[in-house]
Design an enzyme around this catalytic site. Structure first.
Site, short mmCIF file in Angstrom:
data_model
loop_
_atom_site.label_atom_id
_atom_site.label_comp_id
_atom_site.label_asym_id
_atom_site.label_seq_id
_atom_site.Cartn_x
_atom_site.Cartn_y
_atom_site.Cartn_z
N LYS A 250 18.13 29.11 48.45
CA LYS A 250 18.95 29.24 49.61
C LYS A 250 19.70 27.95 49.72
CE LYS A 250 19.38 30.26 54.70
NZ LYS A 250 20.48 29.13 54.78
N ASP A 252 22.89 25.14 50.94
CA ASP A 252 23.24 24.80 52.53
C ASP A 252 24.84 24.62 52.15
OD1 ASP A 252 22.45 21.60 54.30
OD2 ASP A 252 23.34 23.62 54.96
#
Length: 405
Positions: A250, A252
């Site tokens: 994941k 940012d």
């Protein structure tokens, strides 16, 4: 009492169709009950609406498909119960077989009955809540008079209602960097792609071509949509366990869909806003790659010297202080004249890898990083690795899942 799947099996020859024969129905497992809506292009196009109950899928054929408009009532013809395994079936039913035609999963998720569902079915008035990619909120099935197989499917008025909704129109609309080791992995992947014209082995070329051909053969020819609704993640407390899961990094950054058309790239946010001007340098670089028309799903990030996505660097880039943006692609819902959303994630990502393999070294278009764990199925191991690398989180996806808005 007759066997619940007797009628289903009687109608089918499983030596000639890939439809599942199904296991003997058993009590529903603990946890949420599943539902699925399958778009069935048979002799006449219709949608099959199926609710899991008592180990089978109680099923209705809905000729015009579900509508999220409470003022629209859809005729739903009660048909034989189907095995629970049928909820994952997609593909072609051969000519000469019952229901011959193409089947796609249009929507799926979980459902919760309002009260006792068996009593509701017996009385001809079943109310329930759906939690799917498209269908959500309160719904009802109402039997018409004394006709056992004639029902109406209706959306009840709540915050998930959509005025003027139509299943076919909705179908037309639907249309993260890791630590240093992951960054090195990405660089190696791009380097290997650059060598494809000269140094890649014949076996690797053959495997890539085979994967791309398989994905292309399963896609559906369709015009490129102007907009596409993204597939969104659901926050959970722990990674899922068991086989068939992919664990991706994941990032940012900003979730972005990229539309390639006529040599230009348009960048669209998850809420449908056009961010092309705000990310003009990236859009120009992507457009210059001369890729076929299509849609890619990914994350726009700015990587630090370790290969970690840094949100502050991203903000600086968007403010014009840097220009080092990258598009980390993780899905390919539409490409080169084909709607790929009904394909399994594994095949869509194979197709995506084949596309990225031909890019020049240094292109700002990269493949998302996936965490490799001991047996490829252990969520706890992937989570521990993500924590060790101080990643933003994990995105966990079913390898056999379709792309659903």
């Amino acid at each position: 009492m007759s066997e619940p799947l007797a009628q289903y099996r009687k109608k089918r020859d499983f030596t000639g169709t890939r439809e599942p024969a199904g296991k003997a129905p058993a009590a529903s497992a603990a946890g949420p009950l599943s539902f699925v809506v399958q778009r069935h292009q048979a002799r006449a196009l219709h949608y099959d609406f199926r609710l899991e109950l008592d180990g089978v899928l109680v099923s209705w054929a809905v000729p015009k498909g579900p509508s999220r408009d409470p003022d629209v009532k859809r005729l739903a013809i009660k048909v034989e119960d189907h095995p629970v395994e049928y909820g994952k079936f997609e593909g072609d039913i051969p000519k000469g077989h019952y229901g011959a035609g193409h089947v796609d999963i249009w929507d799926h998720g979980s459902w919760t009955p309002d009260g006792d569902p068996r009593r509701g079915l017996a009385k001809g008035h079943l109310r329930f809540t759906l939690r799917g990619g498209t269908l959500k909120g309160a719904w009802a099935l109402l039997r018409l008079g004394k006709e056992d197989n004639q029902w109406l499917l209706r959306k009840l008025d709540d915050e998930d209602a959509v005025e003027g909704d139509d299943a076919e129109a909705a179908l037309a609309r639907r249309g993260r960097a890791s630590a240093k080791s992951a960054a090195a992995k990405s660089t190696a992947s791009r380097s290997a792609a650059t060598k494809s014209a000269s140094g890649k082995s014949a076996s690797t070329k053959a495997a890539t071509a085979k994967a791309a051909k398989r994905a292309r053969s399963a896609g559906r020819r369709a015009a490129l949509p102007a907009m596409l609704e993204p597939q969104l993640a659901t926050l959970v407390d722990a990674p899922p366990q068991g086989p068939g899961w992919s664990y991706e990094v994941k990032y940012d950054g900003y979730r972005i869909l990229c539309r390639f058309a006529q040599g230009r790239a348009r960048l669209v946010s998850r809420s449908g806003k056009d961010w092309t001007a705000r990310m003009a340098a990236l859009a120009d670089a992507l457009g210059a790659l001369d890729l076929p028309d299509g849609w890619m799903d990914g994350e726009v990030v700015c990587l630090d010297e370790r290969g970690i996505s840094d949100f502050q660097l991203l903000q600086n880039a968007l403010d014009g202080r840097t220009a080092d943006l990258s598009f980390m692609a993780f899905d390919l819902p539409w490409w080169d004249g084909e709607d790929l959303r009904a394909l399994p994630l594994s095949e869509r990502q194979s197709r995506l890898e084949a596309v990225l393999a031909g890019l020049p070294d240094g292109a700002p278009l990269l493949m998302t990083q996936r965490l490799e764990v001991a047996d490829g199925t252990e969520g706890r191991a992937a989570w521990s690795e993500a924590c060790r690398l101080s990643l933003e989180g994990l995105i966990c996806k079913r390898l056999d899942s379709a792309y659903v808005a």
